[in-house]
Design an enzyme around this catalytic site. Structure first.
Site, short mmCIF file in Angstrom:
data_model
loop_
_atom_site.label_atom_id
_atom_site.label_comp_id
_atom_site.label_asym_id
_atom_site.label_seq_id
_atom_site.Cartn_x
_atom_site.Cartn_y
_atom_site.Cartn_z
N THR A 1 -32.27 63.28 9.83
CA THR A 1 -32.21 64.46 8.95
C THR A 1 -31.05 65.35 9.41
O THR A 1 -29.93 65.12 8.99
CB THR A 1 -33.55 65.25 8.93
OG1 THR A 1 -33.93 65.57 10.26
CG2 THR A 1 -34.65 64.44 8.26
N LYS B 1 -35.40 59.78 15.73
CA LYS B 1 -34.69 60.86 15.05
C LYS B 1 -35.30 62.19 15.47
O LYS B 1 -36.47 62.25 15.87
CB LYS B 1 -34.71 60.70 13.53
CG LYS B 1 -36.04 60.82 12.84
CD LYS B 1 -36.59 62.19 12.60
CE LYS B 1 -35.64 63.10 11.86
NZ LYS B 1 -36.37 64.44 11.66
N THR C 1 -40.11 67.65 15.41
CA THR C 1 -39.79 66.91 14.18
C THR C 1 -39.14 65.66 14.64
O THR C 1 -37.93 65.49 14.56
CB THR C 1 -38.80 67.64 13.27
OG1 THR C 1 -39.33 68.89 12.93
CG2 THR C 1 -38.56 66.87 11.98
N ASN D 1 -30.26 76.38 11.00
CA ASN D 1 -31.63 76.70 10.63
C ASN D 1 -31.75 77.82 9.62
O ASN D 1 -32.82 78.02 9.04
CB ASN D 1 -32.46 76.98 11.88
CG ASN D 1 -32.78 75.69 12.57
OD1 ASN D 1 -33.46 74.86 12.01
ND2 ASN D 1 -32.24 75.49 13.76
#
Lengths: 402, 402
Positions: free
Chosen positions: A153, A179, A190, A397
């Protein structure tokens, strides 16, 4: 921008594992975003998941399915986390498993679903379903490199590694991909990681080994303290090599698994969002390992320490302040010593007489910065890995929906 | 850049308190950096200090002196924290007290020293000593406004407030000043606050009141989770008004003290380093107040939540993920509801059917953003105040030595 991290040139295939990457158009247009992994019958699978109470729908489904069957397929999508999606999200995760089961001729409970990406949007199952025939047609043992890119991502570098290890004169192979770049904190972030081996390992042994190894690897990294809703680490053993791993063969296998997981975990930190420095914080002389972890985490998560290191500023007062506010009972600062690289900063709670600014500046200019803290309370130790805090962390972010 | 915060036009003097601001050239050249506060004999003082184990030399000296005498003078310098300075720093703090005592004709233990600024550099006592004659000459009851500016470091707005309150028909006055913008977290941050009143309050009552009030004000704010080595909050009651506060008079006084402390605490968050948003996180329905605080702090400290709010992005998945990873036992997400402003995001763990993106976007565009979280576990509640996380936070902390 990742700190000393490159994707490997090649990855070794694992007998009994085939992979396929396709573009289902979930969020990204010009890249693959769905990965299908097929395991041959008789494979054993172990797993660790996020401890976030708001865990994503696919995590619920994975936990259930692992209790009830031996997985044959893993279905992974990037771009949508299927988290915070309520009962509709649960139905979507189950529906995607049923679609794979129909085409793979297995039970829906033999399919493990995984999602990573934006939280709070419903998963477009129809797009995934539409892409499945192509995925089944493409399944290939050589699909690992492509797979490592499909699951990305905000990652800037694909994270993958292969190892071979001799066990009683016979060779087994391990290949892993992962990832994750933000929302990284102990107890999974994540983060998705898939490790496969052709070794023959009993399921309970595999799970025990994974639990041990994760404590020393993935649970020792932190980028921003945010634990995600979706994190999953899966280890699959197909047994296709016919090499049984157990008893005296375990230590060598455990070591190889540890190295694979350590590489992947550190790779995630090296590619931490906006990272320009790779920082290791080794806490020694603690009364317990838990205590060492608390101190290491407090320093690793301090925005003031992280911004100072981003600026290559040997502002050791911030390290000292972070150690001092750690939630450790009766911390006696007169027993604490702190090193930045090879340079002694604090000796038994006092500024080191040998320290001068240029020494610290030379240490913080490096792109790999080790910090060592000795608490003088006991024999326990733990290391935490993290990265610095840069403008780009805020930029990534503030602009990306994760 | 502070969020809805302005310095007051005037502050009310407190009978029995005189203040002087001078430039000692400790770090800043063209501004005052030393503040001297004089209390008339018979004043009572209560205090709360940082719980950081590596607390600064002046904090050690303050704690000792408060046990052994009633303070007559407070000596505050900006630009140097006298923290991480070892035994030499302790001697410097004591020496500065002795200098004040000589000129003020009191015992050294009747002087409280405070420092704020860079950690790890020795305090230049000679510069402070050289500036003391001027400070004693300048002592003035009208010195509050200037004092509020003298103690600033990375602050962009002076933080100060005055209140008057009627107790049994008689007026007492309270004036407070504070500084602090980063390293702000429960249990005091790089924060100094001085509150004075002309009320007559017994020392033990004053300390009990302060302990209660700080739990609802200064210990409920966080900018970056970093607790400083130097934080101090001092309340001084000179008694010069002759109005005795105790018994039935206490509630009115407590309320005024609470309002003063709440204003100053929130002012610090509004002026948080790089802040563009003022965020309040109200956690309700918790089993205990401690639990409500844990959840509020976890959300308040999440860099992902803070960067999303900086971007005015109603990325509620990040709020949900932060609640989910809070260290609360057996959190049942099906009982949790979350609101952003007036907008319901999550109802009993499911995405609210009434929510759509434009509603959330309208809430996050505001510069004051309330988040409300109901845990459905009990009756306890707590509010945490914080700010967002911007490029400027990184800039300020990568470039400034604090």
């Amino acid at each position: 921008m990742a700190v000393n991290l490159q994707a490997p040139d090649t990855l070794l295939p694992i007998a009994g594992v085939r992979l396929a990457s396709v573009n289902a158009g979930i969020r990204y247009k010009n890249r693959n975003d769905v990965l299908l992994i097929e395991l041959e019958p008789g494979s054993h699978t172990a797993a660790v998941f996020t401890r976030n109470a708001f865990c994503a729908a696919p995590v619920h489904v994975c936990r259930h399915n692992l209790l009830h069957s031996n997985p044959r397929y893993l279905l992974i999508n990037a771009g949508n986390a299927n988290a915070g999606t309520g009962e509709q999200g649960m139905q979507a995760a189950r529906a995607s498993c049923e679609q794979v089961a129909q085409q793979g001729a297995c039970w829906a409970e033999q399919v493990l679903p995984f999602s990573t990406g934006v939280i709070g949007q419903q998963l477009p199952v129809d797009k995934i379903t539409a892409a499945l025939p192509e995925a089944f047609a493409k399944l290939d043992a050589a699909g690992w490199m492509e797979a490592s890119r499909t699951i990305m991502t905000t990652d800037t570098v694909a994270k993958a590694i292969s190892r071979q290890v001799q066990i009683f004169g016979e060779t087994i192979t391990i290949t892993g991909i992962a990832k994750g770049a933000g929302m990284i904190h102990p107890n999974m972030a994540t983060m998705l990681a898939y490790v496969a081996t052709d070794a023959l390992v009993e399921k309970t042994i595999l799970q025990d080994l994974l639990n041990e190894v994760v404590e020393e690897t993935f649970n020792c990294i932190t980028v921003d303290g945010d634990t995600s809703t979706n994190d999953s680490l899966i280890v699959m053993a197909t047994g296709s090599s016919g090499v049984y791993v157990g008893g005296d063969g375990l230590p060598a296998f455990r070591q190889a698994l540890l190295e694979i997981c350590l590489y992947l975990a550190q790779a995630i930190v090296r590619d931490g969002e906006g990272a320009t420095k790779f920082i290791s914080i080794e806490v020694q002389g603690a009364a317990t390992r838990a205590e060492a972890r608390v101190v290491g985490n407090t320093v690793a998560l301090s925005p003031l320490v992280k911004t100072a290191l981003f600026a290559s500023d040997p502002n050791w007062g911030r390290i000292l302040a972070a150690v001092g506010r750690s939630q450790v009972d009766a911390l006696d600062v007169s027993r604490i010593s702190i090193w930045l690289g090879e340079t002694l900063l604090i000796e038994n709670g006092e500024p080191a007489s040998t320290y001068y600014e240029e020494l610290g500046a030379a240490e913080t200019k490096r792109d790999e910065i080790p910090i060592r803290i000795h608490l003088g309370r006991g024999e326990a130790a733990a290391t935490t890995w993290t990265c610095d805090f840069s403008y780009d962390y805020v930029k990534i972010n503030a602009e990306y929906r994760s």
